[in-house]
Design a protein around this motif. Structure first.
Motif, PDB file in Angstrom:
ATOM      1  N   MET A  85       0.853  -1.158  -0.084  1.00  0.00           N
ATOM      2  CA  MET A  85      -0.094  -0.039  -0.166  1.00  0.00           C
ATOM      3  C   MET A  85       0.694   1.338   0.071  1.00  0.00           C
ATOM      4  N   ILE A  86       0.442   2.205  -0.613  1.00  0.00           N
ATOM      5  CA  ILE A  86       1.401   3.661  -0.731  1.00  0.00           C
ATOM      6  C   ILE A  86       0.358   4.663  -0.173  1.00  0.00           C
ATOM      7  N   ASP A  87       0.805   5.730   0.560  1.00  0.00           N
ATOM      8  CA  ASP A  87       0.007   6.857   0.801  1.00  0.00           C
ATOM      9  C   ASP A  87       1.075   7.936   1.430  1.00  0.00           C
ATOM     10  N   THR A  88       0.548   9.235   1.560  1.00  0.00           N
ATOM     11  CA  THR A  88       1.323  10.164   1.791  1.00  0.00           C
ATOM     12  C   THR A  88       0.674  10.817   3.067  1.00  0.00           C
ATOM     13  N   SER A  89       1.361  11.640   3.726  1.00  0.00           N
ATOM     14  CA  SER A  89       0.929  12.229   4.977  1.00  0.00           C
ATOM     15  C   SER A  89       1.631  13.753   4.926  1.00  0.00           C
ATOM     16  N   ILE A  90       0.971  14.812   5.466  1.00  0.00           N
ATOM     17  CA  ILE A  90       1.576  16.263   5.461  1.00  0.00           C
ATOM     18  C   ILE A  90       2.133  16.474   6.929  1.00  0.00           C
ATOM     19  N   VAL A  91       3.403  16.920   6.924  1.00  0.00           N
ATOM     20  CA  VAL A  91       3.834  17.214   8.308  1.00  0.00           C
ATOM     21  C   VAL A  91       4.172  18.739   8.325  1.00  0.00           C
ATOM     22  N   ARG A  92       3.587  19.404   9.227  1.00  0.00           N
ATOM     23  CA  ARG A  92       3.954  20.815   9.571  1.00  0.00           C
ATOM     24  C   ARG A  92       5.571  21.099   9.933  1.00  0.00           C
ATOM     25  N   VAL A  93       6.098  22.160   9.305  1.00  0.00           N
ATOM     26  CA  VAL A  93       7.583  22.489   9.577  1.00  0.00           C
ATOM     27  C   VAL A  93       7.691  23.472  10.754  1.00  0.00           C
ATOM     28  N   SER A 112       2.066  25.346   1.394  1.00  0.00           N
ATOM     29  CA  SER A 112       0.510  24.805   1.395  1.00  0.00           C
ATOM     30  C   SER A 112      -0.381  25.702   2.131  1.00  0.00           C
ATOM     31  N   ARG A 113      -1.781  25.571   2.214  1.00  0.00           N
ATOM     32  CA  ARG A 113      -2.496  26.258   2.943  1.00  0.00           C
ATOM     33  C   ARG A 113      -1.928  26.199   4.667  1.00  0.00           C
ATOM     34  N   GLY A 114      -1.291  25.416   5.170  1.00  0.00           N
ATOM     35  CA  GLY A 114      -0.987  25.241   6.599  1.00  0.00           C
ATOM     36  C   GLY A 114       0.280  26.147   6.612  1.00  0.00           C
ATOM     37  N   GLY A 115       0.978  26.553   5.757  1.00  0.00           N
ATOM     38  CA  GLY A 115       2.234  27.192   5.994  1.00  0.00           C
ATOM     39  C   GLY A 115       3.219  26.224   5.202  1.00  0.00           C
ATOM     40  N   LEU A 116       4.463  26.101   5.926  1.00  0.00           N
ATOM     41  CA  LEU A 116       5.661  25.188   5.426  1.00  0.00           C
ATOM     42  C   LEU A 116       5.378  24.073   5.572  1.00  0.00           C
ATOM     43  N   THR A 117       5.523  23.116   4.896  1.00  0.00           N
ATOM     44  CA  THR A 117       5.043  21.592   5.193  1.00  0.00           C
ATOM     45  C   THR A 117       6.177  20.790   4.321  1.00  0.00           C
ATOM     46  N   THR A 118       6.019  19.435   4.806  1.00  0.00           N
ATOM     47  CA  THR A 118       6.906  18.636   4.028  1.00  0.00           C
ATOM     48  C   THR A 118       5.930  17.238   4.109  1.00  0.00           C
ATOM     49  N   LYS A 119       6.118  16.680   2.737  1.00  0.00           N
ATOM     50  CA  LYS A 119       5.202  15.641   2.481  1.00  0.00           C
ATOM     51  C   LYS A 119       5.949  14.258   2.665  1.00  0.00           C
ATOM     52  N   ILE A 120       5.357  13.303   3.508  1.00  0.00           N
ATOM     53  CA  ILE A 120       6.024  11.855   3.722  1.00  0.00           C
ATOM     54  C   ILE A 120       5.311  10.966   2.741  1.00  0.00           C
ATOM     55  N   HIS A 121       6.005  10.097   1.896  1.00  0.00           N
ATOM     56  CA  HIS A 121       5.594   9.095   0.964  1.00  0.00           C
ATOM     57  C   HIS A 121       5.945   8.015   1.576  1.00  0.00           C
ATOM     58  N   ALA A 122       5.010   6.806   1.811  1.00  0.00           N
ATOM     59  CA  ALA A 122       5.405   5.596   2.424  1.00  0.00           C
ATOM     60  C   ALA A 122       4.742   4.498   1.692  1.00  0.00           C
ATOM     61  N   ILE A 131       8.078  -0.377   4.163  1.00  0.00           N
ATOM     62  CA  ILE A 131       9.151  -0.928   3.383  1.00  0.00           C
ATOM     63  C   ILE A 131      10.164   0.224   2.797  1.00  0.00           C
ATOM     64  N   LYS A 132       9.509   1.340   2.650  1.00  0.00           N
ATOM     65  CA  LYS A 132      10.397   2.391   1.884  1.00  0.00           C
ATOM     66  C   LYS A 132       9.544   3.851   2.301  1.00  0.00           C
ATOM     67  N   VAL A 133      10.201   4.829   2.623  1.00  0.00           N
ATOM     68  CA  VAL A 133       9.792   6.006   3.016  1.00  0.00           C
ATOM     69  C   VAL A 133      10.736   7.144   2.088  1.00  0.00           C
ATOM     70  N   MET A 134       9.985   8.044   1.519  1.00  0.00           N
ATOM     71  CA  MET A 134      10.556   9.268   1.119  1.00  0.00           C
ATOM     72  C   MET A 134       9.977  10.417   1.328  1.00  0.00           C
ATOM     73  N   LEU A 135      10.761  11.599   1.061  1.00  0.00           N
ATOM     74  CA  LEU A 135      10.151  13.035   1.177  1.00  0.00           C
ATOM     75  C   LEU A 135      10.015  13.894   0.154  1.00  0.00           C
ATOM     76  N   THR A 136       9.123  14.727   0.154  1.00  0.00           N
ATOM     77  CA  THR A 136       9.051  15.968  -1.218  1.00  0.00           C
ATOM     78  C   THR A 136       8.631  16.986  -0.289  1.00  0.00           C
ATOM     79  N   ALA A 137       8.473  18.185  -1.178  1.00  0.00           N
ATOM     80  CA  ALA A 137       8.029  19.156  -0.732  1.00  0.00           C
ATOM     81  C   ALA A 137       6.320  19.224  -0.374  1.00  0.00           C
ATOM     82  N   GLY A 138       5.835  19.915   0.307  1.00  0.00           N
ATOM     83  CA  GLY A 138       4.537  19.747   0.959  1.00  0.00           C
ATOM     84  C   GLY A 138       3.379  20.073  -0.032  1.00  0.00           C
TER      85      GLY A 138
END
Length: 250
Positions: A85-93, A112-122, A131-138
């Motif tokens: 399964m894959i999905d993403t989650s937003i994290v506030r910076v 994004s709407r919440g300000g500075l954010t980072t997105k976790i891809h899992a 199994i794998k985790v990656m990061l991108t800009a929010g």
């Protein structure tokens, strides 16, 4: 860490007998997990863990040496790949994490709407273990890192994702690996697809992973200026989730 966790991790840490003996690895790892769990700054590390500079420098030095990457690869190797399964989650910076120096380095920061954010891809397995985790800009789309996450998708596996991943390019990438993409179709999709709502119910396991990871306050909010340090922390938390899961079923 419990004795079971330490017995699994200890053989996978660097072991160089030359030179001055280094500070106890188990104590240092406990200090790192304390910071990740509490979300406290490194300078607030309790004295029982030793000098904070030693603990922080060990965390960064081993990150640069690829120790945390190899540890996660070794721990996650026996994953159940039949269903993924894959999905993403937003994290506030936090404001402390938004002061990194600008330049060629990719800090994975986006607005994004919440300000500075980072997105976790899992990517997680059939038991909700990462199994794998990656990061991108929010502000990046959910599907931005999907192709990189499924590079080792085994033949005959089923990939679950929400309708945000319903794109022909990703479906074709899954099909090329002789696997099945079970994504719900978007409202504007015209061509019919094969989709099983019953099997799709298992996708909540990837959301459970994010819930477990964000119990560590330094993951729920990004305080690290460098994306590399935040990703290393996320991988260590992923290892902890694996070990705790294995220990509870043993």
């Amino acid at each position: 860490m419990t004795d079971v966790e330490w017995r699994v991790i200890a053989p996978r840490l660097p072991n160089k007998p030359r030179g001055v003996p280094r500070v106890d690895d188990r104590r240092v790892l406990n200090s790192i997990f304390w910071v990740l769990r509490s979300g406290a700054p490194w300078r607030d590390l309790p004295e029982r863990y030793g000098p904070r500079t030693t603990c922080y420098n060990r965390f960064v030095r081993w990150r640069k040496a690829g120790v945390w990457d190899r540890l996660m690869d070794a721990i996650t190797k026996p994953h159940d790949g039949k269903v993924q399964m894959i999905d993403t989650s937003i994290v506030r910076v936090h404001q402390q994490g938004a002061t990194g120096k600008k330049g060629d380095r990719n800090h994975c920061l986006g607005r994004s709407r919440g300000g500075l954010t980072t997105k976790i891809h899992a990517l997680v397995d059939a038991k909700g273990r990462p199994i794998k985790v990656m990061l991108t800009a929010g502000q990046m789309s959910d599907i931005a890192s999907a192709a990189d996450l499924i590079t080792e998708l085994p033949e005959g596996a089923m990939l679950l994702a929400d309708k945000g991943y319903d794109a022909n390019a990703l479906r074709n990438a899954v099909t090329e690996r002789n696997a099945w993409a079970n994504f719900p179709p978007k409202a504007n999709r015209k061509d019919p697809i094969c989709f099983s709502p019953f099997l799709y119910k298992a996708r909540n396991l990837v959301e459970r992973f994010f819930n477990k990871a964000k119990q560590f306050r330094r993951i729920a909010t990004r305080y690290d200026k460098l994306a590399e340090n935040y990703l290393a922390a996320l991988k260590l938390v992923s290892v902890r989730i694996w070990l705790r899961g294995n220990e509870s079923t043993s």
